[in-house]
Motif scaffolding. Sequence first.
Motif, PDB file in Angstrom:
ATOM      1  N   THR A 177       0.409   1.598  -8.718  1.00  0.00           N
ATOM      2  CA  THR A 177       0.486   1.075  -7.254  1.00  0.00           C
ATOM      3  C   THR A 177      -0.627   0.686  -6.666  1.00  0.00           C
ATOM      4  O   THR A 177      -1.978   1.021  -7.158  1.00  0.00           O
ATOM      5  N   ASN A 178      -0.349   0.056  -5.702  1.00  0.00           N
ATOM      6  CA  ASN A 178      -1.169  -0.310  -4.432  1.00  0.00           C
ATOM      7  C   ASN A 178      -1.444   0.754  -3.768  1.00  0.00           C
ATOM      8  O   ASN A 178      -0.584   1.511  -3.373  1.00  0.00           O
ATOM      9  N   PRO A 179      -2.806   0.919  -2.960  1.00  0.00           N
ATOM     10  CA  PRO A 179      -3.839   0.195  -3.123  1.00  0.00           C
ATOM     11  C   PRO A 179      -4.575   0.654  -4.351  1.00  0.00           C
ATOM     12  O   PRO A 179      -5.486  -0.414  -5.074  1.00  0.00           O
ATOM     13  N   HIS A 180      -4.320   1.649  -4.952  1.00  0.00           N
ATOM     14  CA  HIS A 180      -5.069   2.254  -6.214  1.00  0.00           C
ATOM     15  C   HIS A 180      -4.040   2.705  -7.165  1.00  0.00           C
ATOM     16  O   HIS A 180      -3.038   3.430  -6.873  1.00  0.00           O
ATOM     17  N   VAL A 184       3.018  15.596   0.875  1.00  0.00           N
ATOM     18  CA  VAL A 184       1.945  15.078   0.178  1.00  0.00           C
ATOM     19  C   VAL A 184       0.583  15.602   0.638  1.00  0.00           C
ATOM     20  O   VAL A 184      -0.034  16.427  -0.115  1.00  0.00           O
ATOM     21  N   PRO A 213       7.154  11.926   3.725  1.00  0.00           N
ATOM     22  CA  PRO A 213       6.520  11.927   2.524  1.00  0.00           C
ATOM     23  C   PRO A 213       5.040  12.311   2.694  1.00  0.00           C
ATOM     24  O   PRO A 213       4.368  13.238   1.980  1.00  0.00           O
ATOM     25  N   THR A 265      -1.046  10.671  -5.448  1.00  0.00           N
ATOM     26  CA  THR A 265      -1.604   9.871  -4.540  1.00  0.00           C
ATOM     27  C   THR A 265      -3.152  10.144  -4.511  1.00  0.00           C
ATOM     28  O   THR A 265      -3.620  11.051  -5.291  1.00  0.00           O
ATOM     29  N   GLN A 325       3.382   1.959  -1.518  1.00  0.00           N
ATOM     30  CA  GLN A 325       4.061   2.360  -2.784  1.00  0.00           C
ATOM     31  C   GLN A 325       3.156   3.557  -3.432  1.00  0.00           C
ATOM     32  O   GLN A 325       3.911   4.269  -4.276  1.00  0.00           O
ATOM     33  N   GLU A 326       2.120   3.769  -2.930  1.00  0.00           N
ATOM     34  CA  GLU A 326       1.298   4.652  -3.724  1.00  0.00           C
ATOM     35  C   GLU A 326       1.933   6.209  -3.209  1.00  0.00           C
ATOM     36  O   GLU A 326       1.762   7.126  -3.968  1.00  0.00           O
ATOM     37  N   ASP A 327       2.536   6.362  -2.285  1.00  0.00           N
ATOM     38  CA  ASP A 327       3.255   7.391  -1.896  1.00  0.00           C
ATOM     39  C   ASP A 327       4.724   7.518  -2.213  1.00  0.00           C
ATOM     40  O   ASP A 327       5.503   8.498  -2.008  1.00  0.00           O
ATOM     41  N   LEU A 328       5.208   6.678  -3.253  1.00  0.00           N
ATOM     42  CA  LEU A 328       6.724   6.584  -3.442  1.00  0.00           C
ATOM     43  C   LEU A 328       6.711   6.493  -5.007  1.00  0.00           C
ATOM     44  O   LEU A 328       5.853   5.925  -5.525  1.00  0.00           O
ATOM     45  N   CYS A 388       0.885  -1.199  -0.007  1.00  0.00           N
ATOM     46  CA  CYS A 388       0.115   0.143  -0.191  1.00  0.00           C
ATOM     47  C   CYS A 388       0.779   1.158   0.022  1.00  0.00           C
ATOM     48  O   CYS A 388       0.442   2.258  -0.598  1.00  0.00           O
ATOM     49  N   THR A 441      -3.089   5.454 -10.409  1.00  0.00           N
ATOM     50  CA  THR A 441      -3.632   6.809 -10.786  1.00  0.00           C
ATOM     51  C   THR A 441      -2.951   7.045 -11.965  1.00  0.00           C
ATOM     52  O   THR A 441      -1.705   6.664 -12.177  1.00  0.00           O
TER      53      THR A 441
END
Lengths: 259, 131
Positions: B47-50, B7, B3, A254, A229-232, A227, B52
């Motif tokens: 990427t997980n979970p979604h 964001v 991070p 994100t 990974q979404e921020d990376l 999960c 984009t």
Amino acid sequence: MNTVAKKLVIVCCAAALVEMFAVSRALAELPDFGGVWIPDVKDQKRQETANVPPWKPDILPQIQHMVAEEKAGRPFLVLSHCLPHGMPSWMLITHNAFELLTTPGRITMLGEVDGNRMRRIYMDGRPHPEDPDLTLHGHSIGHWDGETLVIDTIAIAPQAYIAISEAVGIPNNGDMHILERLHLAKPDVLYDDLEITAPKVLDAAWKTTRIFRRYPERHYEITEGECAQEDLTPGKDQFGNDIFVPNPQGPHGTVHTVK
Amino acid sequence: MSPKIVVVAVSLVLGFGGIAAAHHSNAAYDLDHPQTMEGTVKTVNWTNPHITFVIEKKDVKSGEPPSTWVFEVSSPGVLTRSGWTKRSLQPGDHAVFRYAPLRDGSPGGFLQKVTLPSGQELTYTLMPGEQ
């Protein structure tokens, strides 16, 4: 090697083969639950209104508020973190596949999307530990009742949600017990009959059945997923090594919804 | 600064609000009023979970200034089982995107279908057999 030693090796090998054969035959006689299972999300949706948990009166207003907020386009974020869904929410609301592995003495369920989504179900006759550490998936022991797999789960962290959707759910707040009976309704249709007892938030045990399907002809595999990974995003460190770095895309990298 | 905080700060500045939502309900999207737009893929976040996709919209005829859109879609597992790969849409690809728009009017939505210039359609389903 002398003759006695040779004979001993042969006897040991034969015994090991017999043991392997006995184990594989025992596994073969049980229904085949192995493979990749995909949840019936339409039935999950139907049960959001058709089979509502018996929430305690002091919990119900929280639920009603979350339902209203979702209708208004401001969903409460049950999964506003990268922790696993936990139990029982994984079985109740996941949109992703899981893989079930059967090995001697244990059944293992491996999830998708967040890397630590895994249930270990001990089938070797052990009891629950006397003073278990609480975890999001709890401690599960199982046994076969005919062709039904019975799983008993305790020691679930109080923060684990009882969720009926990704926008409506309540932490179990402690002392939850989950009894599951898994059986094949058809060769590739798995029913998980859950009975959830959560005295802090439910007035009575809540029963629900969740449906999972497998598609052997499609040769599905679950995909690796973290999960976070979404921020990376892939990048380089000062030495040129391939590393993940915070996603510079900001909001584009994100998912953001108004809470 | 972590991070996550970066964001969130950027998202607040740009008016997206809220927090990084991880895995979540799609109630923020208006599923009853799907729309379409044409644009060029800028970034793929497989990427997980979604997943984009960041899309650049540039319409010379209308005279509107270029805009950046974000389309969210299901997870890599779901799209993979629906026949996609992470290379199905790549930066630079031009396509028509059907989406459920964000209710707050931000430029983005929940992606439902992609139509490539060749006419090929990229769709997906949570439940195989319904695609």
